[in-house]
Scaffold this active site. Structure first.
Site, PDB file in Angstrom:
ATOM      1  N   SER A  20       0.847  -1.202   0.000  1.00 36.60           N
ATOM      2  CA  SER A  20       0.000   0.000   0.000  1.00 36.60           C
ATOM      3  C   SER A  20       0.877   1.245   0.000  1.00 36.60           C
ATOM      4  CB  SER A  20      -0.909  -0.004   1.240  1.00 36.60           C
ATOM      5  OG  SER A  20      -0.136   0.036   2.435  1.00 36.60           O
ATOM      6  N   THR A 149     -40.404  24.880 -10.761  1.00 35.34           N
ATOM      7  CA  THR A 149     -40.654  23.522 -10.258  1.00 35.34           C
ATOM      8  C   THR A 149     -40.848  22.681 -11.520  1.00 35.34           C
ATOM      9  OG1 THR A 149     -43.057  23.712 -10.156  1.00 35.34           O
ATOM     10  CG2 THR A 149     -41.861  24.412  -8.189  1.00 35.34           C
ATOM     11  N   HIS A 150     -40.422  21.465 -11.518  1.00 36.79           N
ATOM     12  CA  HIS A 150     -40.444  20.598 -12.719  1.00 36.79           C
ATOM     13  C   HIS A 150     -39.694  21.247 -13.886  1.00 36.79           C
ATOM     14  CE1 HIS A 150     -43.777  18.450 -10.682  1.00 36.79           C
ATOM     15  NE2 HIS A 150     -44.173  19.673 -10.379  1.00 36.79           N
ATOM     16  N   LYS A 277     -17.473  28.164 -29.239  1.00 39.09           N
ATOM     17  CA  LYS A 277     -17.958  27.486 -28.032  1.00 39.09           C
ATOM     18  C   LYS A 277     -17.287  27.948 -26.736  1.00 39.09           C
ATOM     19  CE  LYS A 277     -19.944  23.527 -28.249  1.00 39.09           C
ATOM     20  NZ  LYS A 277     -20.893  22.962 -27.497  1.00 39.09           N
ATOM     21  N   ASN A 279     -17.668  26.129 -23.255  1.00 35.55           N
ATOM     22  CA  ASN A 279     -18.339  25.005 -22.589  1.00 35.55           C
ATOM     23  C   ASN A 279     -18.146  25.036 -21.070  1.00 35.55           C
ATOM     24  OD1 ASN A 279     -19.198  23.900 -25.036  1.00 35.55           O
ATOM     25  ND2 ASN A 279     -17.251  22.813 -25.308  1.00 35.55           N
ATOM     26  N   GLU A 284     -19.512  20.521 -15.387  1.00 37.99           N
ATOM     27  CA  GLU A 284     -19.831  19.142 -15.783  1.00 37.99           C
ATOM     28  C   GLU A 284     -18.950  18.165 -15.017  1.00 37.99           C
ATOM     29  OE1 GLU A 284     -21.006  19.358 -20.394  1.00 37.99           O
ATOM     30  OE2 GLU A 284     -19.138  20.327 -19.899  1.00 37.99           O
ATOM     31  N   TYR A 311      -9.059  -7.006  12.201  1.00 38.33           N
ATOM     32  CA  TYR A 311      -8.507  -6.424  10.971  1.00 38.33           C
ATOM     33  C   TYR A 311      -8.456  -7.453   9.852  1.00 38.33           C
ATOM     34  CZ  TYR A 311      -5.213  -4.378   7.689  1.00 38.33           C
ATOM     35  OH  TYR A 311      -4.629  -3.899   6.542  1.00 38.33           O
ATOM     36  N   GLN A 316      -7.165  -2.315   3.625  1.00 36.55           N
ATOM     37  CA  GLN A 316      -6.108  -1.508   3.009  1.00 36.55           C
ATOM     38  C   GLN A 316      -6.632  -0.766   1.772  1.00 36.55           C
ATOM     39  OE1 GLN A 316      -1.988  -2.962   2.810  1.00 36.55           O
ATOM     40  NE2 GLN A 316      -2.256  -3.129   0.616  1.00 36.55           N
ATOM     41  N   LYS A 319      -8.241   3.040   1.584  1.00 33.93           N
ATOM     42  CA  LYS A 319      -7.520   4.295   1.799  1.00 33.93           C
ATOM     43  C   LYS A 319      -7.589   5.210   0.576  1.00 33.93           C
ATOM     44  CE  LYS A 319      -3.836   2.222   3.389  1.00 33.93           C
ATOM     45  NZ  LYS A 319      -2.527   1.884   3.977  1.00 33.93           N
TER      46      LYS A 319
END
Ligand code: ARG
Length: 485
Positions: A20, A149-150, A277, A279, A284, A311, A316, A319
């Site tokens: 690790s 709403t919606h 463009k 963007n 996103e 354990y 491990q 993490k």
């Protein structure tokens, strides 16, 4: 280093599989400080001599500046640090540093110390983002916008009201994380591999040195439970979901169809082919990275759900999910704060859309209610006014007297009263009269902004107090170490 009972060494591929070490860089510092507290306690309890303590503590101190080599052949940072201490301090003293401890209490100590720092960082970032929302709200207490709403226009509102809603959502995220900290900030150190030790250690003393509020008392619980990790990542998943929703609003509102807001250039990306463009990639990616955090939570829960007590090496793997969760949330909050403070708001467009959409329909119905007419009747009148306006392609305010007569058919309501009400209502008058607590009314904005600013200050005071407590414990520990080395 630990393979005395085993014959052959691991092959490179197996070592890479079990190691690790790459994930452990994030906890190397905590491992060193935790080991120093443990060694100091061993000395204070007369388990090792002052000379042993001096050698162990000074070797650990030099390791604070070390960059750890992942090709060292060690399975993890705990093994690597111990072997480096033995190398520097010699086996006679260095070989005593792992007395009365285990990697099982070591790793969970490091994780708890890392998460408590991350929580404090995230809480600070959260307060900065909340403050940014409130400060933009302060500048937009008169900025009219349609509320949805919606994703259909619902009522006229104010941009400040929208921003304050998110400030409140993020305040709850702050409170949730602030509460989670209490369960994180408990020391598992000294729990040993699972069942404790016969050596007369003092767990309370190391907990205090490291700035913990209490112990995770039961050694089985302390070493094998990761509910605190699941709680932390759950809280961050909720936070990220909240940020992702703001991101989605701004993605929609920055389209040319809406044109309500424009993101500063530094929070957008160009297209490789279409020169015009701009963007909203950063927003996103907030949505995308939120998915990653939720994935981290799923990985953690599925790892722990079937583990037997005690354990297991599976632990491990979680993490990297924790580190990724912290990194994503900190970066998102930092970006959000700057993005909010540089956002261009197209007030004219927001107002134009609000005024052209018959959003005063509910206000007309409520005005008629104030004349003693049942809401169900006034709702019907306002509904037929809206339909007539829609069919004749004009706003309600431009309907003819004969249209208005049609709208009250089958009711005993005087069409002249309806006419008067229609001509007295505008979006602005509607917002002036919106008095209910927490509404889009003008007066409510002022009150809520002042209230939220005070709340942010109170949160900051509590957070600073908490941070200082840890800082001063660690400074005290350093002083005690310096006295010995
Ligand atoms: N590298 C391990 C981890 O991250 C440390 C604990 C290892 N314990 C053990 N008994 N093998 O979880």
């Amino acid at each position: 280093m630990y393979r005395s009972r085993l014959g052959n060494d691991l092959s490179d591929i197996t070592l890479d599989y079990v190691s690790s070490i790459d994930d452990d860089n994030a906890i190397a510092f905590y491992d060193i400080v935790g080991s120093q507290a443990h060694a100091l306690m061993l000395y204070q309890q007369n388990i090792i001599t002052k000379n042993d303590a001096k050698k162990i503590l000074s070797s650990l101190e030099t390791l604070k500046d070390e960059t750890f080599d992942s090709s060292s052949g060690a399975e993890d940072i705990h093994e690597l640090i111990e072997s480096l201490v033995i190398k520097r301090a010699g086996m006679a003293s260095g070989g005593k540093m792992h007395t009365a401890r285990s990697r099982n209490d070591q790793v969970v100590l490091d994780i708890r110390m890392k998460i408590r720092d991350d929580i404090n960082i995230i809480c600070n970032c959260l307060l900065d983002t909340i403050e940014a929302l409130v400060s933009v709200a302060k500048n937009h207490q008169k900025t009219i916008m349609p509320l949805y709403t919606h994703l259909q226009q619902a009522q006229a509102g104010l941009f400040s009201h929208y921003l304050l809603a998110h400030a409140d959502v993020l305040s709850r995220d702050f409170q949730r994380l602030y509460g989670t900290f209490e369960r994180i900030n408990q020391s598992p150190l000294g729990a040993g591999p699972v069942g404790g030790t016969s050596i007369p250690i003092d767990r309370h003393s190391t907990a205090k040195m490291l700035g913990f509020d209490d112990l995770v008392e039961n050694s089985i619980d302390a070493t094998s439970t990761r509910d605190f990790v699941a709680e932390y990542v759950s809280m961050i998943s909720i936070l990220m979901t909240n940020l992702s929703k703001i991101a989605e609003d701004f993605v929609i509102w920055s389209t040319s169809e809406f044109s309500f807001v424009e993101l500063a250039d530094e929070f957008t990306s160009p297209s490789s082919v279409m020169p015009q463009k701009k963007n909203p990639d950063i927003l996103e990616l907030t949505r995308g990275k939120t998915a990653e955090v939720i994935g981290n939570l799923t990985a953690i829960l599925t790892t722990v759900k079937g583990l037997a007590s005690g354990y297991g090496r599976d632990l491990q793997q979680i993490k990297s999910s924790i580190w990724s969760t912290s990194k994503i949330s900190i970066n998102t909050l930092l970006i959000f704060k700057s993005m909010l403070l540089t956002l261009k708001v197209n007030e004219k467009q927001m107002k134009k859309v609000t005024e052209s959409s018959n959003l005063i329909a509910l206000d007309i119905a409520e005005k008629l209610v104030q004349e003693g007419i049942p809401f169900r009747v006034t709702h019907k009148i306002a509904g037929s006014l809206t339909q007539l306006a829609h069919l004749s392609k004009k706003p309600i305010s431009k309907l003819t007297p004969s249209d208005i007569k049609k709208s009250v058919v089958d009711t005993k309501v005087d069409p002249n009263l309806v006419s008067e009400i229609i001509s007295s209502i505008t979006v602005v008058s509607s917002l002036k009269e919106r008095k209910s607590h927490g509404s889009s009314g003008y007066d409510e904005q002022k009150r809520m902004i002042l209230d939220r600013l005070k709340k942010i200050n109170d949160f900051r005071t509590d957070l600073t107090h908490r941070e200082n407590k840890i800082k001063s414990s660690l400074e005290d520990l350093k002083k005690q170490i310096d006295e010995i080395i």
